[in-house]
Design a protein around this motif. Structure first.
Motif, PDB file in Angstrom:
ATOM      1  N   MET A   1       0.842  -1.300   0.061  1.00  8.63           N
ATOM      2  CA  MET A   1      -0.017  -0.213  -0.020  1.00  8.63           C
ATOM      3  C   MET A   1       0.831   1.225   0.100  1.00  8.63           C
ATOM      4  N   ARG A   2       1.794   1.245   0.841  1.00 13.70           N
ATOM      5  CA  ARG A   2       2.879   2.612   1.021  1.00 13.70           C
ATOM      6  C   ARG A   2       3.679   2.766  -0.319  1.00 13.70           C
ATOM      7  N   GLU A   3       4.109   1.583  -0.973  1.00 13.46           N
ATOM      8  CA  GLU A   3       4.703   1.725  -2.103  1.00 13.46           C
ATOM      9  C   GLU A   3       3.892   2.300  -3.286  1.00 13.46           C
ATOM     10  N   ASP A   4       2.597   1.784  -3.199  1.00 12.57           N
ATOM     11  CA  ASP A   4       1.694   2.464  -4.209  1.00 12.57           C
ATOM     12  C   ASP A   4       1.411   3.863  -4.105  1.00 12.57           C
ATOM     13  N   TRP A   5       1.310   4.390  -2.835  1.00 14.80           N
ATOM     14  CA  TRP A   5       1.163   5.856  -2.626  1.00 14.80           C
ATOM     15  C   TRP A   5       2.166   6.401  -3.078  1.00 14.80           C
ATOM     16  N   SER A   6       3.507   6.062  -2.691  1.00 14.53           N
ATOM     17  CA  SER A   6       4.530   6.864  -3.375  1.00 14.53           C
ATOM     18  C   SER A   6       4.611   6.742  -4.755  1.00 14.53           C
ATOM     19  N   GLU A   7       4.345   5.646  -5.406  1.00  7.65           N
ATOM     20  CA  GLU A   7       4.191   5.700  -6.699  1.00  7.65           C
ATOM     21  C   GLU A   7       3.400   6.632  -7.644  1.00  7.65           C
ATOM     22  N   GLY A 225      -7.171  24.172  -3.273  1.00  6.45           N
ATOM     23  CA  GLY A 225      -8.194  23.139  -3.159  1.00  6.45           C
ATOM     24  C   GLY A 225      -7.695  22.133  -1.564  1.00  6.45           C
ATOM     25  N   LEU A 226      -8.483  21.161  -1.548  1.00  4.09           N
ATOM     26  CA  LEU A 226      -8.150  20.172  -0.628  1.00  4.09           C
ATOM     27  C   LEU A 226      -6.773  19.918  -0.445  1.00  4.09           C
ATOM     28  N   ILE A 227      -6.170  20.012   0.660  1.00  3.32           N
ATOM     29  CA  ILE A 227      -4.682  19.346   0.858  1.00  3.32           C
ATOM     30  C   ILE A 227      -4.691  18.357   1.840  1.00  3.32           C
ATOM     31  N   GLY A 228      -5.575  18.180   2.941  1.00  2.00           N
ATOM     32  CA  GLY A 228      -5.549  17.341   3.773  1.00  2.00           C
ATOM     33  C   GLY A 228      -6.985  17.051   4.648  1.00  2.00           C
ATOM     34  N   TYR A 229      -7.210  15.908   5.050  1.00  2.00           N
ATOM     35  CA  TYR A 229      -8.523  15.844   5.837  1.00  2.00           C
ATOM     36  C   TYR A 229      -8.501  14.665   6.865  1.00  2.00           C
ATOM     37  N   GLU A 230      -9.351  14.788   7.872  1.00  2.00           N
ATOM     38  CA  GLU A 230      -9.176  13.801   8.813  1.00  2.00           C
ATOM     39  C   GLU A 230     -10.017  12.456   8.484  1.00  2.00           C
ATOM     40  N   CYS A 231      -9.464  11.346   9.036  1.00  2.00           N
ATOM     41  CA  CYS A 231     -10.391  10.286   9.226  1.00  2.00           C
ATOM     42  C   CYS A 231     -11.031  10.201  10.468  1.00  2.00           C
ATOM     43  N   ALA A 232     -11.898   9.045  10.771  1.00  2.00           N
ATOM     44  CA  ALA A 232     -12.524   8.911  12.208  1.00  2.00           C
ATOM     45  C   ALA A 232     -11.435   8.635  13.270  1.00  2.00           C
ATOM     46  N   GLU A 233     -10.304   8.437  12.847  1.00  2.00           N
ATOM     47  CA  GLU A 233      -9.349   8.395  13.907  1.00  2.00           C
ATOM     48  C   GLU A 233      -9.097   9.784  14.471  1.00  2.00           C
ATOM     49  N   VAL A 239      -3.254  13.041   3.614  1.00  2.00           N
ATOM     50  CA  VAL A 239      -2.875  13.967   2.433  1.00  2.00           C
ATOM     51  C   VAL A 239      -3.940  13.774   1.186  1.00  2.00           C
ATOM     52  N   ALA A 240      -4.592  14.666   0.576  1.00  2.00           N
ATOM     53  CA  ALA A 240      -5.584  14.633  -0.446  1.00  2.00           C
ATOM     54  C   ALA A 240      -5.033  13.784  -1.331  1.00  2.00           C
ATOM     55  N   PRO A 241      -5.838  12.896  -1.997  1.00  2.00           N
ATOM     56  CA  PRO A 241      -5.295  11.902  -2.915  1.00  2.00           C
ATOM     57  C   PRO A 241      -4.743  12.320  -4.193  1.00  2.00           C
ATOM     58  N   GLU A 242      -5.133  13.733  -4.543  1.00  6.26           N
ATOM     59  CA  GLU A 242      -4.664  14.420  -5.916  1.00  6.26           C
ATOM     60  C   GLU A 242      -3.842  15.210  -6.037  1.00  6.26           C
ATOM     61  N   ALA A 289       3.785   7.335  10.971  1.00 11.17           N
ATOM     62  CA  ALA A 289       3.140   5.986  11.517  1.00 11.17           C
ATOM     63  C   ALA A 289       1.886   5.663  10.741  1.00 11.17           C
ATOM     64  N   PRO A 290       1.497   4.240  10.243  1.00  9.63           N
ATOM     65  CA  PRO A 290       0.351   3.645   9.748  1.00  9.63           C
ATOM     66  C   PRO A 290      -0.974   4.184  10.458  1.00  9.63           C
ATOM     67  N   CYS A 291      -1.676   4.848   9.844  1.00  8.79           N
ATOM     68  CA  CYS A 291      -2.956   4.956  10.414  1.00  8.79           C
ATOM     69  C   CYS A 291      -3.938   3.814  10.669  1.00  8.79           C
ATOM     70  N   LEU A 292      -4.550   3.621  11.704  1.00 10.69           N
ATOM     71  CA  LEU A 292      -5.582   2.636  11.953  1.00 10.69           C
ATOM     72  C   LEU A 292      -6.600   2.624  11.001  1.00 10.69           C
ATOM     73  N   CYS A 293      -7.060   3.411  10.311  1.00 15.97           N
ATOM     74  CA  CYS A 293      -8.108   3.550   9.509  1.00 15.97           C
ATOM     75  C   CYS A 293      -7.689   2.600   8.161  1.00 15.97           C
ATOM     76  N   GLY A 294      -6.348   2.429   7.844  1.00 16.36           N
ATOM     77  CA  GLY A 294      -6.010   1.797   6.729  1.00 16.36           C
ATOM     78  C   GLY A 294      -5.571   2.731   5.757  1.00 16.36           C
ATOM     79  N   ARG A 295      -5.846   3.775   5.694  1.00 20.68           N
ATOM     80  CA  ARG A 295      -5.344   4.648   4.273  1.00 20.68           C
ATOM     81  C   ARG A 295      -4.042   4.827   4.362  1.00 20.68           C
ATOM     82  N   PRO A 296      -3.427   4.554   3.104  1.00 19.16           N
ATOM     83  CA  PRO A 296      -2.005   4.614   2.680  1.00 19.16           C
ATOM     84  C   PRO A 296      -1.709   6.108   2.901  1.00 19.16           C
ATOM     85  N   GLY A 297      -0.041   6.029   3.020  1.00 20.45           N
ATOM     86  CA  GLY A 297       0.687   7.475   3.098  1.00 20.45           C
ATOM     87  C   GLY A 297       0.589   8.198   4.376  1.00 20.45           C
ATOM     88  N   PRO A 298       1.667   8.931   4.673  1.00 20.24           N
ATOM     89  CA  PRO A 298       1.712   9.789   5.810  1.00 20.24           C
ATOM     90  C   PRO A 298       0.731  10.696   5.976  1.00 20.24           C
TER      91      PRO A 298
END
Ligand code: ZN
Length: 401
Positions: A1-7, A225-233, A239-242, A289-298
């Protein structure tokens, strides 16, 4: 997941530079000045050769080449709207739905079809109202365009429509909830997405525990536009995916180490307004640190101040980020505030600290650590718990008062 995110981040970086060089005069000029060919940029690491464009430079750029300083990648006549932000800065809005990509943040906060949402950002001149409006509509929500209307009028509208959610700054949300409760007709907000102002932990606790509103933060700017957002944690901003986000040390623009405060610099492949290494002026830090929500990336560790908040003390610049480096890791310190004052012609540098419950602060040791980082020895003053407000700025220049 992490590699996919950096790619993915690498692909966005390369795409933005290649598109920007073709369609944005400003990007083409900046690359040429730095001697960077678009083909040289294959990923985020290669962006290092491109100088950062500071948000503070936009008013001058735009005044010299109105209205967008050569940064617009499409014909001005094809825009949907032109907003104006403090600076002053002209902000282009393209015709696409959810131009500022707020939908991601709203859906992470649980907004969806069936929600009726009071949007209390202004719709006049500045872009906030329509930025959130676009995201809410894309997420399937019904919008009450509260804008900058009076609190009483917004409360009435929210009650009449049975509003289930809120978007705006957190302080207005608190006022709306308090007024409605005082009037004996409480608002039924289940959730809120707040942005545009700090959300101190005490305010979040009041909104969530006192009024039962599930509060999420988004980090967005008119330009990016959107740069970052919170998950339920609710532990930092994904980081916004785009977009590509870098955290760079102000001054020499080297990447900040994990946990080290630096400027948030955004690279955005937006077809209307592409940005390559756009310096927001905001300070944050990476949490890898990986987020408990499972989203990839820092994640970005929240808002840590503004670049340029440095204060000159005895001829040296002291910066909030340096205080964070010196004081942040000390578990005995729960809050701090540095104050620069004057005693005659002499600058006095005092760091007030509050101890965590059951902890004792080693004032002399702390003064030594601060001196190592900021090169000036402070007077460390331990103050009673509750003295320093949550929303206090970490560094205050009291010499002007
Ligand atoms: Zn998460």
């Amino acid at each position: 997941m992490r590699e996919d995110w950096s790619e993915l981040q690498d692909r966005i970086a390369a795409l933005t530079v290649s598109y920007g060089a073709q369609h944005s005069d400003e990007i083409e000029r900046r690359l040429a000045r730095a001697g960077v060919r678009p083909a040289d940029v294959g990923g985020v690491a290669d962006l290092g050769a491109v100088p950062v464009l500071a948000k503070d430079e936009l008013p001058e750029l735009q005044a010299a080449d109105p209205p967008f300083g050569g940064m617009l990648a499409v014909a001005p006549g094809s825009l949907a709207r032109i907003h104006r932000s403090p600076g002053p800065i002209n902000d282009p809005q393209g015709t696409g739905a959810d131009f500022s990509r707020l939908r991601t943040a709203l859906e992470a906060a649980g907004f969806g079809p069936g929600d009726v949402v009071l949007n209390s950002f202004s719709y006049h001149l500045t872009p906030g109202g329509l930025m959130l409006d676009g995201g809410l509509r894309a997420a399937g929500c019904v919008v009450i365009p509260g804008g900058s209307s009076a609190i009483a009028a917004q409360t009435e509208a929210a009650l009449a429509a049975g509003a289930t959610g809120y978007t705006g700054i957190p302080q207005v949300l608190l006022t709306l909830l308090e007024r409605a409760e005082e009037s004996g007709r409480p608002l039924g907000f289940a959730r809120a997405l707040v942005t545009g102002a700090a959300l101190p932990p005490s305010l979040r606790a009041r909104l969530q525990d006192g009024f039962g509103v599930d509060v999420y933060q988004a980090y967005a700017a008119a330009d990016t536009g959107l740069i970052g957002y919170e998950c339920a944690e609710k532990d930092g901003w994904h980081v916004a995916p785009e977009v590509v986000v870098e955290v760079l040390l102000p001054g020499d623009d080297r990447p900040a180490a994990e946990g080290e405060a630096g400027q948030v610099v955004v690279t955005s492949p937006n077809e209307v307004y592409p940005l390559v290494r756009f310096g927001t002026g905001d300070l944050s830090a990476w949490n890898r640190a990986p987020c408990l929500c499972g989203r990839p990336g820092p994640r970005l560790a929240g808002f840590l101040g503004r670049v340029g908040e440095g204060v000159k003390v005895r001829g040296m610049f002291v910066h909030p980020r340096e205080l964070a480096v010196a004081l942040g890791p000390d578990p005995a310190v729960v809050r701090y505030q540095a104050v620069v004052s004057a005693e005659g012609a002499r600058d006095v540098f005092t760091v007030r600290v509050e101890a965590a419950a059951g902890r004792v602060i080693d004032a002399a040791g702390l003064a030594g650590r601060i001196r190592e980082v900021v090169k000036i020895r402070p007077a460390v003053e331990v103050v009673p718990s509750g003295t320093i407000p949550d929303e206090a700025r970490p560094l205050v220049d009291a010499r002007e008062e």
